[in-house]
Every structure is written in C-alpha cells, then in structure tokens.
Design an enzyme around this catalytic site. Structure first.
Site, PDB file in Angstrom:
ATOM      1  N   GLU A 100      -0.522  -3.575 -10.027  1.00 47.64           N
ATOM      2  CA  GLU A 100      -0.907  -2.319  -9.375  1.00 47.64           C
ATOM      3  C   GLU A 100      -0.909  -1.167 -10.378  1.00 47.64           C
ATOM      4  O   GLU A 100      -1.796  -0.319 -10.354  1.00 47.64           O
ATOM      5  CB  GLU A 100       0.061  -2.007  -8.230  1.00 47.64           C
ATOM      6  N   GLY A 121      -1.002   1.123  -1.312  1.00 43.82           N
ATOM      7  CA  GLY A 121       0.102   1.666  -0.518  1.00 43.82           C
ATOM      8  C   GLY A 121       1.209   2.193  -1.409  1.00 43.82           C
ATOM      9  O   GLY A 121       1.076   2.248  -2.638  1.00 43.82           O
ATOM     10  N   GLY A 127       7.487  -2.796  -3.350  1.00 42.08           N
ATOM     11  CA  GLY A 127       8.117  -3.478  -2.223  1.00 42.08           C
ATOM     12  C   GLY A 127       7.512  -4.857  -2.001  1.00 42.08           C
ATOM     13  O   GLY A 127       8.197  -5.797  -1.609  1.00 42.08           O
TER      14      GLY A 127
END
Ligand code: 5RP
Length: 228
Positions: free
Chosen positions: A104, A83, A97
């Site tokens: 990531e 995302g 977030g």
C-alpha cells in the site's frame, strides 16, 4: 459500519475517470470501491487499469471483472484509493490492519492523488490512540526489532502470536505496537522505525493522502481535500 464503508467506497470510486491507472488498496472499505468500479465499468464503459495492493484485492478485483496489471508495468498512478485504520487532521494515517501496508505504501508513494476512504470512527485527534501501529519485520529479526521498538517507547506484540505468527503477502511478520499516550510525532517515529535493520516498513503514512472521503450511516459521504 457497513453503510459508512459502502458510502465512502462508492463516493471515492465515483472520483475515478476513464483512462486512469488506479492503485487499489486493501480492506473491507476498499471492497465497496471495487464493487462500484465494476458497476461503472459495466454500466458506463469506464476504462481503467488497476494494480492491487494485496492478493485479497487481486482476487476480488479479478472476480468483479476489473482489468489489472502489475507494478512492473506502471510508473505512476493517476489515483490510489485505500482505507485507513486511523487518520488525523493533517491526513497522517495508521494503516496495516489488513497486513498490506508495504504494498500500500509503495503504491501510494507513486500516486498523483491518494484518496482515503473511512467511516467517522477512524478520524482521530492523535494517531495511535485507538489503533496499535503495525510494523512489518523480517521473521529473522523479529526479536531484535521488538527490542529496538521498545526503546522508542512502544510495546510490540507479534500479530497472531509468537508460535503462529501472521505472515504478510511478502512472507514477513507484523508487530502491532502499542503507545500508551498515542504517537506524539508521527513523522519522526516513521523515520526512526525505518532506520531499524529488519524493519521492512511501518504503517505510518505521512504526507501521502490528499483526499479524505468519510462515509455516513445515511449513505452520504463528505469529500475533503487536504490543505496545502
Ligand atoms: C490494510 C489497511 C486497510 O486499509 C485498513 O486496515 C482499513 O481496513 P478496513 O477498510 O477493512 O477497515 O491498511 O493493510
């Protein structure tokens, strides 16, 4: 919101093919990726090996029956699906977030293709205008990093507050950095942040995403590919 995330997640999971090693991002949209991958494993015999980018994703993927391995056993990923908190026209992103930006970014940097799954509200003209930039710092250097970041024009706030800071899966803290007018030059800011001792990683992802999947309320999804 949920319908958009579900539509994006499912469309992205449908891009995966058997035999692939897949980087599994983190967050509420990625949950729908995991759900669809599990469905395809069950119904179509899809064979994949995933590497999760957070403890949260690891738990969810395991519960869904997705085969997992660790980064130590993988050199490259065929694809990573993740995302974003914001993405601009050049597919530059703010991430973190959910606090998983370090793992990531490591996984994205090792991926032949990075697929970003979002709802339309995450697509922005200029990064930093709807979401503060997460920066992962070692706890020891929190104040020193905050001062250096203020020198770059940002206003940092310790996620969770100074007395009970949020800790990442790596045991570090997150500074959420506000820029009044957004971020003018994401690549230059990413480099400047990387040079601050004590900063582990920033949530600026520049040049990493190749494919953007935008989910809509009616269950449809647009799949776009970055030019060049
Ligand atoms: C986690 C992330 C997430 O990808 C990002 O926060 C988006 O999450 P969601 O899909 O829940 O809106 O970067 O570190």
């Amino acid at each position: 919101m949920t319908a958009q995330k579900r539509a994006a997640g499912r469309a992205a999971a449908d891009l995966v093919t058997s035999g692939q090693t897949v980087g599994l991002g983190t967050g509420s949209t990625v949950f729908y990726v995991l759900e669809r991958l599990a469905e395809r494993i069950r119904d179509e015999g899809l064979e994949i090996l995933g590497v999760p980018t957070s403890v949260d994703t690891e738990t969810k993927a395991r519960d869904l029956g997705i085969g997992l391995t660790t980064l130590d056993r993988v050199e490259r990923f065929h694809v990573t699906i993740d995302g974003a908190d914001e993405i601009d026209g050049g597919y530059r992103m703010i991430k973190g977030g959910g606090g998983a930006l370090l793992r990531e970014k490591v996984v994205a940097s090792l991926s032949d293709e990075v697929v970003t799954v979002v709802g339309p509200d995450k697509v922005v003209e200029r990064l930093g205008t709807t979401f503060d930039l997460p920066v992962e710092v070692v706890p020891f250097a929190r104040s020193a990093c905050s001062r250096r970041i203020a020198g770059l024009g940002g206003t940092p706030a310790v996620r969770g507050g100074e007395d009970a800071p949020y800790l990442t899966d790596n045991g570090n803290e997150i500074l959420d950095v506000h820029f009044d007018a957004g971020i003018e030059d994401p690549a230059a800011l990413e480099r400047a942040l990387d040079e601050i001792p004590g900063v582990v990683e920033s949530g600026l992802f520049v040049g990493l995403s190749h494919v953007l999947v935008i989910g809509h309320d009616d269950g449809s999804a647009d799949v776009r590919r970055r030019d060049g």
